[in-house]
Design an enzyme around this catalytic site. Structure first.
Site, PDB file in Angstrom:
ATOM      1  N   LYS A  58       0.820  -1.214   0.000  1.00 44.99           N
ATOM      2  CA  LYS A  58       0.000   0.000   0.000  1.00 44.99           C
ATOM      3  C   LYS A  58       0.856   1.266   0.000  1.00 44.99           C
ATOM      4  O   LYS A  58       0.518   2.231  -0.684  1.00 44.99           O
ATOM      5  CB  LYS A  58      -0.966   0.013   1.184  1.00 44.99           C
ATOM      6  CG  LYS A  58      -0.321   0.241   2.522  1.00 44.99           C
ATOM      7  CD  LYS A  58      -1.352   0.177   3.614  1.00 44.99           C
ATOM      8  CE  LYS A  58      -0.722   0.121   4.973  1.00 44.99           C
ATOM      9  NZ  LYS A  58       0.006   1.333   5.357  1.00 44.99           N
ATOM     10  N   THR A  59       1.964   1.227   0.709  1.00 49.66           N
ATOM     11  CA  THR A  59       2.837   2.395   0.696  1.00 49.66           C
ATOM     12  C   THR A  59       3.378   2.610  -0.715  1.00 49.66           C
ATOM     13  O   THR A  59       3.480   3.732  -1.201  1.00 49.66           O
ATOM     14  CB  THR A  59       4.022   2.200   1.659  1.00 49.66           C
ATOM     15  OG1 THR A  59       3.517   1.669   2.876  1.00 49.66           O
ATOM     16  CG2 THR A  59       4.716   3.504   1.934  1.00 49.66           C
TER      17      THR A  59
ATOM     18  N   ASP B 248      -3.483   7.615   4.321  1.00 48.58           N
ATOM     19  CA  ASP B 248      -2.998   6.273   4.634  1.00 48.58           C
ATOM     20  C   ASP B 248      -3.624   5.803   5.956  1.00 48.58           C
ATOM     21  O   ASP B 248      -4.084   6.617   6.745  1.00 48.58           O
ATOM     22  CB  ASP B 248      -1.468   6.324   4.758  1.00 48.58           C
ATOM     23  CG  ASP B 248      -0.856   4.938   4.709  1.00 48.58           C
ATOM     24  OD1 ASP B 248      -1.589   3.973   4.459  1.00 48.58           O
ATOM     25  OD2 ASP B 248       0.365   4.832   4.915  1.00 48.58           O
ATOM     26  N   GLU B 249      -3.594   4.526   6.226  1.00 51.03           N
ATOM     27  CA  GLU B 249      -4.110   3.938   7.477  1.00 51.03           C
ATOM     28  C   GLU B 249      -5.514   4.471   7.790  1.00 51.03           C
ATOM     29  O   GLU B 249      -5.833   4.841   8.916  1.00 51.03           O
ATOM     30  CB  GLU B 249      -3.173   4.245   8.662  1.00 51.03           C
ATOM     31  CG  GLU B 249      -1.725   3.834   8.469  1.00 51.03           C
ATOM     32  CD  GLU B 249      -1.488   2.339   8.637  1.00 51.03           C
ATOM     33  OE1 GLU B 249      -2.456   1.583   8.779  1.00 51.03           O
ATOM     34  OE2 GLU B 249      -0.307   1.939   8.586  1.00 51.03           O
TER      35      GLU B 249
ATOM     36  N   GLN C 114      -6.817  -4.332  10.200  1.00 55.03           N
ATOM     37  CA  GLN C 114      -5.715  -3.782  10.983  1.00 55.03           C
ATOM     38  C   GLN C 114      -6.139  -2.580  11.804  1.00 55.03           C
ATOM     39  O   GLN C 114      -5.314  -1.771  12.223  1.00 55.03           O
ATOM     40  CB  GLN C 114      -4.547  -3.402  10.061  1.00 55.03           C
ATOM     41  CG  GLN C 114      -3.913  -4.609   9.392  1.00 55.03           C
ATOM     42  CD  GLN C 114      -2.679  -4.247   8.605  1.00 55.03           C
ATOM     43  OE1 GLN C 114      -1.679  -3.810   9.163  1.00 55.03           O
ATOM     44  NE2 GLN C 114      -2.758  -4.409   7.299  1.00 55.03           N
TER      45      GLN C 114
ATOM     46  N   ARG D 273       3.597  -8.975  10.717  1.00 53.31           N
ATOM     47  CA  ARG D 273       4.859  -8.229  10.711  1.00 53.31           C
ATOM     48  C   ARG D 273       6.001  -9.118  10.255  1.00 53.31           C
ATOM     49  O   ARG D 273       7.073  -8.651   9.874  1.00 53.31           O
ATOM     50  CB  ARG D 273       5.210  -7.674  12.106  1.00 53.31           C
ATOM     51  CG  ARG D 273       4.238  -6.657  12.705  1.00 53.31           C
ATOM     52  CD  ARG D 273       3.884  -5.567  11.754  1.00 53.31           C
ATOM     53  NE  ARG D 273       2.637  -5.885  11.070  1.00 53.31           N
ATOM     54  CZ  ARG D 273       2.214  -5.267   9.969  1.00 53.31           C
ATOM     55  NH1 ARG D 273       2.940  -4.312   9.429  1.00 53.31           N
ATOM     56  NH2 ARG D 273       1.080  -5.611   9.389  1.00 53.31           N
TER      57      ARG D 273
END
Length: 766
Positions: free
Chosen positions: A33-34, A220-221, A251, A601
């Site tokens: 996504k980044t 974002d997020e 998330q 992670r």
DNA sequence: AAAACGCCGGTTTTT
DNA sequence: CCGGCGTTTT
């Protein structure tokens, strides 16, 4: 440029190229996504669809913002410099610096941190003569914060509180708190967003200015935004609808602080004609790790259908291990890290240990230090909440904004300069009467007539004034040095020969180092900019990329990061999921999302550990496995892990079935409490389970089994012994009492004490 | 004004 | 168990 987009998969490319209105990118963990956000920004700039300063890009941390800027620059050259790229808070502070005047603040406003907030609310509660027991500060803080997240100012809160005495009381405190802030020309974290939204929604002309400035908005997020943040972006994008948000419902882990998951669930409703692109290919983890994560999150009633997959190798099995206690758990981890480093060409930087609560960090640190394993601990004791740092910051804040009474009160007698409480109260009284700041009261010497310490006050005031006169000509770091010298703070520390004073001085030097770094790195480097930057920085922001150390942090802090090897520790019911969440479905689902974040992670190896018995907050409890372990299919674990699961299942069953359990070498009957953690129980319940002592006390006919094994024959009069706390001493008398011995001991340092032999671990020295 | 005592609370945390 | 705090003590 076309070549550039070749780096992306079809879905990613689609997300980058779609520019016709609202776009929601549902991006699973590790799905790039980044990458999509940075490419999208690069694409917008390279194709000259918008100018850099017409892009507003919002990230969750400053660190993410800096990385993103760097990556865009790497793609298309130094074009990202003028993009408005930052956290919600840093962006809004930037806007408020220009627009806050309309709310009656001056743009020299300070930002209250959490401690300031505490202090002010405490004072208000005291002044209003409200019982702190009934209205704990933590609750008030939470209520006010929640209200602001939901765009309720005190007037609105008050209206809604009508008829509910308790809420009315809170509303009163909220009102006074807000007025105090204003008097101090200060705002708190939540105001940063709420005020910006308020200005936008009440002033169409100002809103329009920003709507036409920001032609494209990226967030974002998105799953962790709250209502105020949602309003902010929807207001700015309302005129053109060019908004792209990226998030993952699975998330969302900040519900406890106001993040509203419905923002992402209802995106289509809120933004008409929204397009949705799903990124479902994971590039980060092995299949085993991803399968485990998928299996866990499947247990939530997800609203969004998704299927995260990877073409990465199957990878190693997940290792699951139970150790005797929390120390053994970490010792095992340290050994494993050492082993993997030796055998597999990995370095300390490849490892992370993730835990649920900061209280677990102490044991981690202890064992890491003892074993000499380099580590960096994220969070914990905050640099900026240390006393000396707060003090120097308060000097800076006062110099920047003399209305800040909180800052003034903190340092007016620090170092001691003979201005006591009485004088301060008098000054405060006049300040209230005249409706001016305390510092302004001091400026007029007439106000000081009749105050015994008037001379000292004048000296203090002149010292501050003389520094204010230099504030624009000096670099921030030099200003800090001047303050330490001229305020007497440095002398105070020098005169104090203790190690503590030495540490404080070192911390201050480090703080000045932070300022120097800020001066070289940042284009805007006034005092005001510096104060903003330190108010808005997080722990994760300071995480250096290539430190040769194992990273220790909470699962929350780990969001957005990745490591080759991840250890998830303390996988026990009551600890993770946390005790306070296990009775509530929604809270427990958030814990599960946290588990999903933690698992994802890991890139190559995942270790899951727990302890069979754990001491936390001073009491020891037996642990049963976290439900999340059972949610991972057994075939994903290594053989030992599978066996362990069986063993642990049986053991938990024993606890439940009132069978036997081994305690420090003795077989004892259990009390049958461990089917789950009882919410109502007469026995002492620790935060994560049942206290061992009370557990054992419930065993038929046995009293307090967790005591030391029978000590009654060990001691004789005249023996010298060592006590953990009291040190060395000599036994003077021994008396039997019940089935125990009462020892009377004269300690060398602590004098005479009476101790019970079976309850006191004593080391025999002879 | 500092030391000593006693009580409470202890997920997660931005920013 | 630990620390932070408010209160009391010297």
């Amino acid at each position: 440029m076309e070549e550039l987009l070749d780096d992306l998969n079809d879905k990613q490319k689609e997300a980058v190229e779609y520019l016709d209105g609202p776009l929601l990118i549902l991006a699973g963990a590790g799905s790039g996504k980044t990458r999509v956000l940075t490419y999208k920004m690069a694409y917008l700039l390279e194709k000259e669809i918008v100018k850099p300063w017409e892009i507003l890009a919002i990230t969750f941390t400053n660190k993410a913002a800096n990385e993103m800027k760097e990556r865009v620059n790497n793609l298309i050259g130094e074009k990202a410099e003028d993009v408005w790229l930052g956290t919600f808070h840093s962006i809004c502070v930037r806007i408020l610096k220009r627009e806050i005047g309309i709310l009656g603040f001056s743009n020299t406003f300070n930002i209250f941190d959490d401690l300031d907030k505490d202090k002010v609310i405490k004072e208000i509660v005291k002044n209003l003569k409200i019982d702190e027991k009934q209205y704990p500060i933590s609750l008030l803080k939470y209520e006010i914060s929640k209200a602001k997240d939901n765009m309720k100012d005190y007037k609105k809160y008050k209206k809604e509180a009508m008829g509910d005495f308790r809420k009315e009381q809170i509303a009163d405190i909220y009102e006074v708190y807000q007025k105090t802030l204003k008097q101090n020309n200060s705002i708190d974290f939540d105001d940063i967003i709420m005020f910006t939204v308020k200005i936008f929604s009440e002033n169409p002309d100002i809103l329009m200015k920003y709507q036409s400035k920001f032609k494209y908005i990226l967030v974002d997020e998105y799953q962790d935004t709250n209502k105020a943040q949602f309003l902010l972006i929807s207001l700015i994008s309302a005129s053109h609808g060019n908004i792209c948000v990226v998030g993952d419902e699975s998330q969302s882990i900040y519900g406890f602080r106001g993040a509203d998951i419905s923002n992402i669930l209802n995106f289509e409703k809120e933004f008409s004609n929204a397009k949705i692109v799903k990124l479902e290919e994971n590039y980060r983890s092995t299949q085993n790790i991803l399968n485990a994560a998928n299996a866990v999150i499947k247990n939530n009633k997800s609203k969004i259908d998704k299927n995260l997959w990877t073409s990465n190798e199957i990878g190693e099995k997940i290792v699951y291990k139970t150790l005797d206690n929390e120390y053994a758990e970490v010792e095992y981890i340290v050994e494993k890290i050492d082993e993997i480093c030796r055998k597999e060409n990995m370095t300390y930087a490849d490892f992370a240990v993730l835990f649920r609560t900061n209280a677990q960090a102490r044991v981690l640190e202890e064992v890491f230090v003892k074993s000499g394993t380099p580590y960096r601990l994220i969070g914990g004791l905050k640099f900026y909440s240390r006393k000396e740092i707060k003090d120097l910051t308060s000097y800076l804040k006062l110099i920047q904004n003399t209305s800040d009474n909180i800052a003034l009160k903190r340092i007016i007698n620090e170092p001691k300069r003979g201005i006591g409480d009485t004088a301060l109260q008098r000054l405060e009284q006049i300040a209230i009467e005249k409706n001016i700041s305390i510092f302004d009261v001091m400026q007029d010497s007439d106000n000081l007539v009749g105050i015994r310490s008037a001379g000292n006050i004048i000296m203090f005031r002149d010292m501050i004034n003389s520094i204010i006169a230099r504030k624009d000509s000096l670099k921030v770091s030099d200003l800090m040095k001047v303050i330490l010298k001229e305020s007497g703070y440095e002398d105070m520390l020098n005169e104090d020969a203790t190690k503590d004073a030495e540490n404080r001085f070192e911390n201050l030097m480090e703080f000045i180092g932070v300022a120097m770094e800020f001066e070289t790195e940042s284009a805007d480097n006034t005092l005001a900019d510096f104060l903003d930057s330190i108010a808005l920085v997080s722990d994760v922001d300071k995480l250096e990329e290539d430190a040769e150390a194992v990273t220790l942090m909470t699962m929350h802090s780990a969001k957005g990061l990745e490591f080759n090897v991840v250890f998830i520790v303390g996988m026990e019911e009551g600890l993770f999921p946390s005790r306070r969440s296990i009775d509530e479905d929604e809270a427990c689902e958030e814990e599960r999302r946290l588990c999903y974040v933690a698992i994802t992670r890991a890139k190559k190896k995942l270790y899951i550990t727990n302890a069979s018995k754990r001491t936390l907050y001073g009491s020891t409890a037996y642990c049963i496995n976290s439900r999340f372990i059972a949610e991972i299919p057994e075939e994903l674990f290594d053989d030992e892990g599978k066996e362990n699961i069986e063993k642990r299942k049986k053991k938990s069953q024993k606890y439940i079935d009132k069978e036997y359990v081994q305690v420090e070498g003795i077989l004892e009957k259990t009390g049958g409490y461990f089917g789950g953690i009882p919410s109502k129980s007469t026995s002492k319940v620790t935060p994560f389970g049942i206290d061992v002592n009370s557990f054992l006390n419930n065993i038929s006919g046995t009293k307090n089994v967790a005591k030391n094994i029978d000590n009654t024959n060990k001691y004789v009069v005249g023996m010298s012994i060592k006590h953990k706390k009291f040190g060395i001493g000599t036994i003077q008398k021994i008396d039997p009492e019940d089935d125990d011995l009462k020892l009377e001991i004269m300690f060398d340092k602590y004098g005479f004490k009476r101790l019970m032999a079976n309850h006191t671990p004593l080391e025999i020295l002879d």
